[in-house]
Design an enzyme around this catalytic site. Structure first.
Site, PDB file in Angstrom:
ATOM      1  N   LYS A  59    -121.450 -27.218 -16.008  1.00 47.12           N
ATOM      2  CA  LYS A  59    -121.843 -27.780 -17.304  1.00 47.12           C
ATOM      3  C   LYS A  59    -120.989 -27.201 -18.434  1.00 47.12           C
ATOM      4  O   LYS A  59    -120.208 -26.286 -18.232  1.00 47.12           O
ATOM      5  CB  LYS A  59    -123.345 -27.549 -17.526  1.00 47.12           C
TER       6      LYS A  59
HETATM    7  C1  LIG Z   1    -127.246 -30.797 -13.969  1.00 44.51           C
HETATM    8  C2  LIG Z   1    -128.304 -31.739 -14.394  1.00 44.51           C
HETATM    9  C3  LIG Z   1    -129.651 -31.401 -14.378  1.00 44.51           C
HETATM   10  C4  LIG Z   1    -130.173 -30.166 -13.735  1.00 44.51           C
HETATM   11  O1  LIG Z   1    -129.686 -28.993 -14.259  1.00 44.51           O
HETATM   12  P1  LIG Z   1    -130.008 -27.623 -13.489  1.00 44.51           P
HETATM   13  O2  LIG Z   1    -129.734 -26.582 -14.518  1.00 44.51           O
HETATM   14  O3  LIG Z   1    -129.080 -27.568 -12.321  1.00 44.51           O
HETATM   15  O4  LIG Z   1    -131.435 -27.669 -13.079  1.00 44.51           O
HETATM   16  C5  LIG Z   1    -130.570 -32.295 -14.904  1.00 44.51           C
HETATM   17  N1  LIG Z   1    -130.176 -33.464 -15.396  1.00 44.51           N
HETATM   18  C6  LIG Z   1    -128.887 -33.845 -15.414  1.00 44.51           C
HETATM   19  C7  LIG Z   1    -128.533 -35.171 -16.021  1.00 44.51           C
HETATM   20  C8  LIG Z   1    -127.911 -33.011 -14.886  1.00 44.51           C
HETATM   21  O5  LIG Z   1    -126.632 -33.397 -14.851  1.00 44.51           O
END
Ligand SMILES: *Cc1c(COP(=O)(O)O)cnc(C)c1O
Length: 421
Positions: free
Chosen positions: A216
């Site tokens: 991210k």
């Molecule tokens: C990565 C992601 C999540 C989950 O994030 P985590 O921190 O891994 O739980 C939720 N929604 C979207 C759209 C994502 O891309």
């Protein structure tokens, strides 16, 4: 950091190399150029030092670093409160639980999202209602939202996903669902630095949920954050993230702290650790520079790919700001001359990593059993999905690598003379 030098031996690359080194160069295909990983976890030198400092400090779980990261993060996104948690999925579950809706209440969720969005709704004891998307944006529109409401009844709440980092039209969607913004929770996993109109995602709805997963925009490894302007919601999330305990370990072990605590509601084990927070605080200082880089790379991709036939490119929004978590194109098979799946393989053979965001949830057996799927199906998502392709996007990507990707795409497209007359 020079990606080419560390590939494929660096541990960070190994996480993402599956598709990159999995494909072999088949006879007749161009020789591979510089490998281009789909994603790469950038951990700044300061973040590394901060992590070591916390490891040496004698306190590694939730404590002062977490509190400081929460304050700094809240300021960054313009929210009054931020609560650090273990993931965005936990953030979503905690925010939804904090709405105190009756068990089984219906919650609108786009079908084109990560499975974690819907898992969070189910874990919170609520019923996801999958909403079709507009194939132009990949996100629900007022129209698809209104249709889901007509077919499945009035929802109790809605999760809005800012797909790829593009701003979703919050007000329009809430109005189409017949909900006030107090009953909207944002999945902001892609939306750190997304602006809706002139305001950042962070305190636009009841709560925004961010992810610090390895790929991210603000990578820590794992982690999440709930931001809100509502002090009561912040307090509920704060307590529920650690077993629902009335006092956390940091408070109990302070000089003069008491061992006493009680539990008066359901809780998760989803607290953020000081190790994560210390890394996050230092990463946050690099975020503006990383975001500028992402924006420049998106502009470069668009300039280089504009004339490739059969590729639909993501648009910079007319209003607001795109966080460019992803640069996701749509491959129009007829015009491009090949399908997305074949293109993925060709790119992999040239050591170019790609991904697909996302397989629509209504195509997955578990959500077909557990979520409501409106009669009428998902024509928008079904039209969009076969062509979805996310290109490499991360701040360490070089212009040369973007050129490599764009040349590979142009070479894969049907030559103009072969196009159907
Ligand atoms: C990565 C992601 C999540 C989950 O994030 P985590 O921190 O891994 O739980 C939720 N929604 C979207 C759209 C994502 O891309």
């Amino acid at each position: 950091m020079d990606v080419s030098r560390s590939f494929p031996d660096g541990p960070a690359d190994r996480v993402f190399e599956g598709r990159l080194v999995g494909g072999s160069t088949r006879a007749g295909q161009p020789e591979p150029e510089e490998p281009v990983p789909f994603a790469r976890t950038e951990i700044s030198a300061e973040a590394r030092e901060a992590a070591l400092r916390v490891l040496d400090s004698g306190w590694v779980t939730t404590g002062p670093e977490t509190a400081l990261f929460e304050r700094e993060f809240a300021a960054y996104v313009g929210a009054a409160y931020a609560v650090g948690v273990s993931s965005c999925t936990a953030a979503l579950e905690l925010a939804l639980r904090a709405l105190r809706l009756p068990a089984g209440s219906r919650v609108l969720v786009p079908t084109l999202t990560f499975c974690g969005t819907a898992h969070a709704v189910l874990h919170a004891g609520l019923l996801p209602v999958l909403v079709d998307v507009d194939p132009r944006t990949g996100m629900p529109s007022a129209l698809t939202t209104a249709r889901a409401v007509v077919r499945c009844g009035k929802p109790a709440a809605m999760v809005v996903v800012h797909l790829a980092g593009a701003p979703a039209p919050l007000d329009e969607l809430a109005a189409a669902a017949g909900l006030p913004l107090e009953l909207v929770v944002e999945d902001a996993a892609h939306a750190l630095d997304t602006y809706v109109g002139d305001r950042p995602v962070g305190a636009l709805t009841r709560a925004a949920c961010f992810s610090f997963y390895a790929t991210k925009n603000l990578p820590i490894g794992e982690g999440g954050m709930v931001t809100t302007d509502d002090p009561e919601l912040a307090e509920r999330v704060h307590r529920a993230r650690l077993h629902g305990m009335s006092s956390d370990a940091w408070r109990r072990y302070q000089p003069g702290g008491s061992w006493r605590y009680t539990v008066d509601e359901a809780g998760l084990k989803a607290n953020m650790t000081d190790l994560q927070a210390a890394i996050g605080r230092m990463q946050l200082r690099h975020l503006p520079e990383w975001q500028r880089r992402r924006e420049a790379l998106a502009t470069l991709y668009t300039a280089r790919l504009r004339h490739v036939p059969g590729l639909r490119l993501p648009l910079a929004p007319a209003e607001g700001r795109h966080a460019w978590h992803l640069y996701a194109v749509r491959v129009l098979e007829e015009r491009f001359g090949r399908g997305r799946d074949e293109l993925v393989e060709r790119l992999a053979a040239q050591h170019i990593g790609t991904s697909v965001h996302f397989v629509p949830l209504h195509r997955m057996p578990y959500f077909r059993r557990t979520a409501l799927c409106p009669a009428g199906g998902f024509p928008g998502a079904d039209a969009l999905f076969p062509g979805l392709l996310s290109l490499p996007m991360h701040p360490a990507l070089t212009e040369r690598q973007v050129d490599t990707v764009c040349r590979a795409l142009a070479r894969s497209a049907r030559p103009a003379e072969e196009a159907p007359r």
